[in-house]
Write a protein that holds these residues in place. Structure first.
Motif, short mmCIF file in Angstrom:
data_model
loop_
_atom_site.label_atom_id
_atom_site.label_comp_id
_atom_site.label_asym_id
_atom_site.label_seq_id
_atom_site.Cartn_x
_atom_site.Cartn_y
_atom_site.Cartn_z
N VAL A 179 0.83 -1.20 0.00
CA VAL A 179 0.00 0.00 0.00
C VAL A 179 0.86 1.26 0.00
O VAL A 179 0.55 2.24 -0.67
CB VAL A 179 -0.96 0.00 1.22
CG1 VAL A 179 -1.73 1.28 1.29
CG2 VAL A 179 -1.90 -1.19 1.11
N ARG B 193 -1.69 -0.91 -8.57
CA ARG B 193 -1.55 -0.40 -7.21
C ARG B 193 -2.11 -1.42 -6.22
O ARG B 193 -2.93 -2.25 -6.57
CB ARG B 193 -2.36 0.88 -7.02
CG ARG B 193 -1.85 2.06 -7.78
CD ARG B 193 -2.71 3.28 -7.42
NE ARG B 193 -2.27 4.46 -8.08
CZ ARG B 193 -1.41 5.32 -7.56
NH1 ARG B 193 -0.92 5.11 -6.37
NH2 ARG B 193 -1.04 6.38 -8.22
N ALA B 194 -1.66 -1.32 -4.99
CA ALA B 194 -2.20 -2.16 -3.91
C ALA B 194 -3.38 -1.43 -3.28
O ALA B 194 -3.42 -0.21 -3.22
CB ALA B 194 -1.13 -2.42 -2.87
N ASP B 195 -4.36 -2.21 -2.83
CA ASP B 195 -5.46 -1.60 -2.08
C ASP B 195 -5.29 -1.93 -0.60
O ASP B 195 -4.43 -2.72 -0.21
CB ASP B 195 -6.83 -2.03 -2.62
CG ASP B 195 -7.09 -3.52 -2.47
OD1 ASP B 195 -6.35 -4.20 -1.75
OD2 ASP B 195 -8.07 -4.00 -3.07
N ASN B 196 -6.09 -1.30 0.24
CA ASN B 196 -5.95 -1.47 1.69
C ASN B 196 -6.35 -2.85 2.17
O ASN B 196 -6.00 -3.25 3.27
CB ASN B 196 -6.75 -0.40 2.43
CG ASN B 196 -6.16 0.97 2.23
OD1 ASN B 196 -4.95 1.12 2.05
ND2 ASN B 196 -7.00 1.98 2.23
N TRP C 76 -4.93 -6.07 -5.27
CA TRP C 76 -4.35 -5.14 -6.22
C TRP C 76 -5.38 -4.76 -7.25
O TRP C 76 -6.30 -5.51 -7.53
CB TRP C 76 -3.15 -5.79 -6.92
CG TRP C 76 -2.04 -6.02 -5.97
CD1 TRP C 76 -1.04 -5.14 -5.64
CD2 TRP C 76 -1.82 -7.16 -5.16
NE1 TRP C 76 -0.24 -5.69 -4.68
CE2 TRP C 76 -0.67 -6.94 -4.37
CE3 TRP C 76 -2.47 -8.38 -5.02
CZ2 TRP C 76 -0.18 -7.86 -3.47
CZ3 TRP C 76 -1.99 -9.30 -4.12
CH2 TRP C 76 -0.85 -9.04 -3.36
N PHE C 77 -5.20 -3.57 -7.81
CA PHE C 77 -6.07 -3.17 -8.89
C PHE C 77 -5.23 -2.52 -9.98
O PHE C 77 -4.14 -2.02 -9.74
CB PHE C 77 -7.20 -2.25 -8.43
CG PHE C 77 -6.76 -0.94 -7.83
CD1 PHE C 77 -6.62 0.18 -8.61
CD2 PHE C 77 -6.50 -0.83 -6.47
CE1 PHE C 77 -6.22 1.38 -8.07
CE2 PHE C 77 -6.11 0.37 -5.92
CZ PHE C 77 -5.97 1.48 -6.72
N GLU D 92 -5.20 0.15 -13.35
CA GLU D 92 -5.90 1.26 -13.95
C GLU D 92 -5.20 1.68 -15.23
O GLU D 92 -3.97 1.66 -15.31
CB GLU D 92 -6.04 2.44 -12.98
CG GLU D 92 -4.75 2.98 -12.43
CD GLU D 92 -4.98 4.08 -11.41
OE1 GLU D 92 -5.89 4.90 -11.59
OE2 GLU D 92 -4.23 4.11 -10.43
N PRO E 133 -10.42 1.97 -12.29
CA PRO E 133 -9.58 1.01 -11.57
C PRO E 133 -10.35 -0.29 -11.31
O PRO E 133 -11.47 -0.28 -10.83
CB PRO E 133 -9.26 1.73 -10.27
CG PRO E 133 -9.32 3.18 -10.63
CD PRO E 133 -10.42 3.29 -11.64
N THR F 218 -10.14 -4.37 -9.85
CA THR F 218 -9.45 -5.35 -9.01
C THR F 218 -9.02 -6.54 -9.85
O THR F 218 -9.77 -7.02 -10.69
CB THR F 218 -10.38 -5.82 -7.87
OG1 THR F 218 -10.82 -4.67 -7.13
CG2 THR F 218 -9.66 -6.76 -6.93
#
Length: 158
Positions: free
Chosen positions: A79, A109-112, A116-117, A119, A137, A139
């Motif tokens: 994150v 990018r990493a999500d919380n 990952w997602f 874009e 974006p 997942t």
């Protein structure tokens, strides 16, 4: 105006001028040599945050599985890490020599939540997840295939 008043104004003006010159000299001295800082005001040494261990079977990297750069890969970000950039430019983590790939095509990018997602970054030919064009974006998981130009990528565990 009496002579005493003029003399007092001259002395007052001269005193103000000296105060200005002394304060300018103090500012210049501080700029040149810095200022003394008490040790209590110094920041404490910051510890690097430990990376969380990922569970077995979770993806650790994104890898090119089909296309001219088959086998190229980049580690998946946490994150707090910058995103994994995908494109033709030299500052991309996954650099693709593909005429259908934009300079900065997409990023992961990493999500919380620990996923990952991906874009699309305004590419000309689009980014596809499982054959569907990405417009926001999206997942992604290990079961998904990502197509950028003529290159296909997947999330894999090492």
């Amino acid at each position: 105006m009496p002579a005493i008043a003029v003399t007092l104004l001259k002395v007052l003006f001269l005193a103000l001028l000296w105060i200005f010159v002394i304060s300018c000299a103090g500012v210049i001295r501080t700029d040149l040599f810095g200022r003394a800082v008490p040790s209590s005001d110094l920041p404490q040494e910051l510890e690097k945050p430990r990376r969380k261990r990922r569970k077995r079977g979770t993806p650790t990297r994104v890898e090119v599985v089909e296309g001219p750069q088959t086998g190229a890969w980049a580690p998946l970000p946490d994150v707090s890490d910058p995103p994994v950039k995908i494109g033709r430019t030299g500052d991309c983590a996954i650099r693709l020599d593909d005429d259908y790939v934009s300079t900065l095509h997409a990023q992961i990018r990493a999500d919380n939540a620990g996923g990952w997602f991906i874009e699309d970054r305004g590419s000309t030919n689009g980014t596809y997840v499982n054959g569907q064009m990405v417009t926001q974006p999206t997942t992604i998981s290990m079961a998904d295939t990502v197509r950028v130009g003529r290159t296909i990528m997947k999330l894999v565990s090492a």
